[in-house]
Design a protein around this motif. Structure first.
Motif, PDB file in Angstrom:
ATOM      1  N   LEU A 157       3.045  14.471  -4.735  1.00 32.26           N
ATOM      2  CA  LEU A 157       2.217  14.443  -3.529  1.00 32.26           C
ATOM      3  C   LEU A 157       2.349  13.107  -2.795  1.00 32.26           C
ATOM      4  O   LEU A 157       2.370  13.067  -1.558  1.00 32.26           O
ATOM      5  N   GLN A 158       2.446  12.013  -3.557  1.00 29.44           N
ATOM      6  CA  GLN A 158       2.617  10.700  -2.935  1.00 29.44           C
ATOM      7  C   GLN A 158       3.964  10.608  -2.222  1.00 29.44           C
ATOM      8  O   GLN A 158       4.066  10.043  -1.126  1.00 29.44           O
ATOM      9  N   LEU A 159       4.997  11.145  -2.851  1.00 33.58           N
ATOM     10  CA  LEU A 159       6.312  11.163  -2.199  1.00 33.58           C
ATOM     11  C   LEU A 159       6.261  11.991  -0.924  1.00 33.58           C
ATOM     12  O   LEU A 159       6.847  11.619   0.103  1.00 33.58           O
ATOM     13  N   LYS A 160       5.557  13.108  -0.986  1.00 33.67           N
ATOM     14  CA  LYS A 160       5.437  13.986   0.182  1.00 33.67           C
ATOM     15  C   LYS A 160       4.725  13.276   1.333  1.00 33.67           C
ATOM     16  O   LYS A 160       5.081  13.447   2.504  1.00 33.67           O
ATOM     17  N   LYS A 161       3.743  12.434   0.987  1.00 27.57           N
ATOM     18  CA  LYS A 161       2.979  11.702   2.003  1.00 27.57           C
ATOM     19  C   LYS A 161       3.719  10.455   2.485  1.00 27.57           C
ATOM     20  O   LYS A 161       3.253   9.748   3.388  1.00 27.57           O
ATOM     21  N   GLY A 162       4.873  10.160   1.857  1.00 22.27           N
ATOM     22  CA  GLY A 162       5.672   9.012   2.276  1.00 22.27           C
ATOM     23  C   GLY A 162       5.379   7.735   1.527  1.00 22.27           C
ATOM     24  O   GLY A 162       5.950   6.685   1.842  1.00 22.27           O
ATOM     25  N   PHE A 163       4.524   7.797   0.514  1.00 19.13           N
ATOM     26  CA  PHE A 163       4.190   6.613  -0.279  1.00 19.13           C
ATOM     27  C   PHE A 163       5.162   6.522  -1.462  1.00 19.13           C
ATOM     28  O   PHE A 163       4.830   6.878  -2.595  1.00 19.13           O
ATOM     29  N   MET A 164       6.383   6.052  -1.185  1.00 22.44           N
ATOM     30  CA  MET A 164       7.459   6.061  -2.180  1.00 22.44           C
ATOM     31  C   MET A 164       7.157   5.145  -3.369  1.00 22.44           C
ATOM     32  O   MET A 164       7.406   5.513  -4.520  1.00 22.44           O
ATOM     33  N   TYR A 165       6.618   3.977  -3.075  1.00 20.86           N
ATOM     34  CA  TYR A 165       6.333   3.039  -4.161  1.00 20.86           C
ATOM     35  C   TYR A 165       5.295   3.613  -5.113  1.00 20.86           C
ATOM     36  O   TYR A 165       5.477   3.591  -6.340  1.00 20.86           O
ATOM     37  N   ASP A 166       4.187   4.129  -4.548  1.00 22.74           N
ATOM     38  CA  ASP A 166       3.124   4.702  -5.385  1.00 22.74           C
ATOM     39  C   ASP A 166       3.645   5.890  -6.192  1.00 22.74           C
ATOM     40  O   ASP A 166       3.335   6.034  -7.380  1.00 22.74           O
ATOM     41  N   GLY A 167       4.431   6.711  -5.516  1.00 25.09           N
ATOM     42  CA  GLY A 167       4.995   7.868  -6.216  1.00 25.09           C
ATOM     43  C   GLY A 167       5.892   7.443  -7.362  1.00 25.09           C
ATOM     44  O   GLY A 167       5.856   8.022  -8.451  1.00 25.09           O
ATOM     45  N   ASN A 168       6.689   6.414  -7.122  1.00 26.52           N
ATOM     46  CA  ASN A 168       7.603   5.939  -8.160  1.00 26.52           C
ATOM     47  C   ASN A 168       6.854   5.332  -9.339  1.00 26.52           C
ATOM     48  O   ASN A 168       7.247   5.503 -10.495  1.00 26.52           O
ATOM     49  N   GLN A 169       5.739   4.617  -9.053  1.00 29.09           N
ATOM     50  CA  GLN A 169       4.945   4.041 -10.134  1.00 29.09           C
ATOM     51  C   GLN A 169       4.363   5.131 -11.027  1.00 29.09           C
ATOM     52  O   GLN A 169       4.314   4.990 -12.253  1.00 29.09           O
TER      53      GLN A 169
END
Length: 673
Positions: A209-221
């Protein structure tokens, strides 16, 4: 009984409510058939009462669990929730016993997940059949299959039944996602994560969901946390729920992360992290992502997990059997496992498809590995060519494969044996001018290499230049008789006959001039081209004798004697005497005596004449006496008598006469006793 009494009354007040209550009473009494009839009457009533319908749907759903139709159970409860969620919650809490509620919860969770994952029953299933029979059923009119809002309502019911159940919360979040409510799904998952911070299924969903929202860093963490936990399989059920574009987003992100890690770091821990990201990418792709599978296979290979690497290469080749990277990669793994046959097979297949990509990959290997694979390819190619040449079965496909191997070998390594092999393949393929050109380019015009010169001899024969060919072949004959035998397979029968005659004549000339080494090569050539002609074998044995190579000369004379058939008596006698002389030269006296006896038995006068010519009667007689004396000492009197008798035919030696006298005394003594 109270319900029965009220239902039997003339005034039908609360009729549906009473039917639903009686249905539950019958259900608790395990009278499922009558309970189902009551529930059906409520559901099918012309003027259904909503609360009563909810109770009837919940009751019927319980019965359907025991009937083995969990899908229809889920439809009943979804319909009930959509009618009135609070009433459905109240009904389950009030009417479903605790000992049945756990099973109900599990069944509804599983069916809800299947609906979101689109894993429904096939058209011919029993569940589908039941649906068709009940076209007027309220559950079907309220809930079409795969309807995320319905699953959301069901999940809301499940969460109310057990607020701490993680599976129910995840089900509600998944339903919200499919409904397009990404923010709501994120809130549900975040709340669940606060209570279960190490839950891989929640972390993986939040990451996506974070990747979908464009938050790549958060998604990767979040993905890193999943990797540290070590539960990459949690992604499998998620991929059946998430949309294609989001799965592609996950795949791309994870692939890029893995490539970045491998580019910057080389430690085992880094490689393992890259493997985890690649595994996420492969799962996101639906199980087949060629680039990710290839990279992961190489990572496994670097970690020493070779069988796992082969598994990934196999997965690629299952979908595309002509994938060059997978074939060469698997070939290198087999190389490290020392599985020669499999490695050679894969690398040849890859070379045939795209040699330009495979050769640089081989050149990038460490020296020892590169040396081993070139050796294996050469062995395979040479063995195959030898078989083809021996059988004269030059199929175009086989020759094409050999040409691919040979071309690769001369690019990988500059050793002369590979250039010679390439020349052999060109000759076998009938490309004579190309073969001559390559020999000149690889070895120069002088052709100092004897093996290269022998190839030129084959090509000279094609031009009918027999004397030059014989010279080159004779040189190779002195170095490697087996290699010469291989090359002669390229020559036709008529040329072999001519070559044999020329070689024998040149050998005779050289023998007369005492050039025994050179003569030896020509005689060997004559023997190989003349099918072990005894005449050439005798000449070579004489040449070997001059060179004091007695063992080899003996081998030739053995072959000559084995071929005795239509030879003249004189020839046979001389052959036995020649072998006897050679045996004396190597101090095999007993064997020498046997050969001379064979000659004497064939023809005494011819044998004596041959003995006089060499080594002389005195030398031979002494040998007879020595062997006879040994037999006498060993009390083998009969053998001693025979040897003595034949020895006296050669020369009336005093020593032999004395031995014969002693043998007579021993014989008379034995007679008296």
């Amino acid at each position: 009984e109270i319900c029965d009494h009220l239902l039997a009354a003339e005034q039908k007040t609360y009729y549906n409510t009473l039917l639903a209550l009686r249905g539950f009473c019958l259900l608790h009494a395990h009278n499922h058939q009558e309970a189902l009839q009551d529930f059906q009457k409520v559901i099918e009533h012309d003027s259904p009462h909503p609360n009563s319908c909810i109770k009837a749907l919940c009751g019927r759903g319980l019965i359907r669990i025991s009937g083995g139709t969990p899908y229809l159970t889920a439809l009943d409860y979804i319909t009930a929730c959509q009618l009135k969620l609070d009433e459905a919650i109240f009904t389950v809490k009030s009417y479903v016993p605790w000992n049945q509620r756990g099973l109900l919860l599990k069944v509804l969770q599983e069916e809800g997940q299947k609906m979101l994952q689109k894993k429904r029953y096939p058209g011919g299933s029993s569940a589908h059949g039941q649906k068709k029979k009940q076209v007027c059923d309220l559950s079907l009119s309220f809930f079409p299959p795969r309807d995320a809002p319905g699953v959301y309502q069901l999940a809301s019911l499940l969460v109310e039944l057990d607020t701490s159940d993680e599976t129910s919360r995840i089900l509600r979040a998944d339903a919200l996602y499919q409904m397009g409510s990404v923010e709501e799904a994120h809130k549900v998952l975040s709340q669940a994560l606060s209570e279960s911070p190490q839950s891989s299924p929640i972390l993986a969903r939040l990451a996506l969901l974070q990747l979908k929202k464009g938050f790549m860093y958060d998604g990767n963490q979040l993905l890193k946390k999943v990797i540290r936990i070590g539960d990459t399989s949690c992604l499998l059920p998620i991929m059946d729920i998430f949309k294609d574009e989001d799965r592609k987003l996950m795949q791309t992100h994870c692939h890029c992360r893995a490539v970045t890690i491998l580019k910057d770091k080389r430690e085992d821990a880094d490689i393992k992290e890259a493997i985890a990201y690649l595994s996420f990418a492969i799962i996101a792709s639906g199980g087949y992502a060629t680039d990710c599978l290839l990279i992961r296979a190489r990572c496994y290979g670097r970690l020493g997990q070779k069988k796992t690497a082969i598994f990934d290469f196999n997965a690629v080749l299952k979908e595309d059997s002509r994938n060059v990277q997978a074939l060469s990669g698997r070939g290198f793994i087999y190389l490290s496992l020392k599985q020669q046959k499999e490695a050679v097979q894969d690398l040849i297949s890859a070379l045939k498809l795209e040699a330009g990509a495979v050769i640089p990959a081989i050149l990038s290997l460490k020296h020892e590995a590169r040396r081993l694979i070139t050796q294996w390819l050469f062995q395979h190619g040479r063995t195959t060519l030898t078989e083809l040449v021996a059988t004269k079965d030059f199929s175009k496909e086989d020759l094409r494969d050999l040409l691919v191997i040979a071309k690769a070998l001369i690019k990988i390594c500059k050793d002369s044996q590979y250039h010679i092999f390439y020349t052999d393949v060109l000759i076998a393929n009938g490309e004579y001018e190309d073969a001559v050109t390559h020999l000149r380019e690889a070895f120069g015009h002088s052709l100092a290499d004897d093996f290269a010169g022998a190839r030129l001899a084959v090509l000279q024969l094609k031009r009918r230049n027999v004397p030059v060919a014989a010279r080159w072949f004779s040189i190779l004959a002195r170095r490697d008789e087996g290699e010469l035998g291989f090359l002669l397979n390229f020559v036709d029968a008529k040329q072999l006959q001519h070559l044999s005659q020329v070689a024998a004549q040149e050998g005779n000339t050289l023998m007369k001039d005492h050039h025994y080494e050179k003569a030896l090569g020509y005689y060997t050539l004559a023997i190989l081209t003349g099918k072990d002609n005894p005449r050439y074998l005798r000449r070579r044995a004489a040449c070997l004798t001059h060179l004091k190579k007695y063992d080899k000369a003996l081998d030739d004379m053995e072959k000559v004697i084995q071929k005795h058939g239509h030879n003249s008596l004189k020839t046979r006698v001389e052959d036995h005497c020649s072998r006897g002389r050679l045996l004396l030269a190597v101090a095999e006296e007993e064997a020498a005596v046997r050969q001379y006896i064979e000659a004497l038995q064939l023809d005494e006068s011819l044998a004596l004449c041959s003995i006089m010519n060499g080594p002389g009667s005195e030398t031979v007689t002494k040998t007879f006496h020595k062997v006879a004396q040994h037999n006498f000492d060993m009390q083998r009197y009969e053998e001693a008598w025979k040897i003595t008798d034949y020895g006296l035919k050669i020369d009336q030696s005093t020593e032999l006469k004395k031995l014969k006298t002693r043998l007579k005394r021993e014989a008379s003594s034995c007679s008296i006793h």
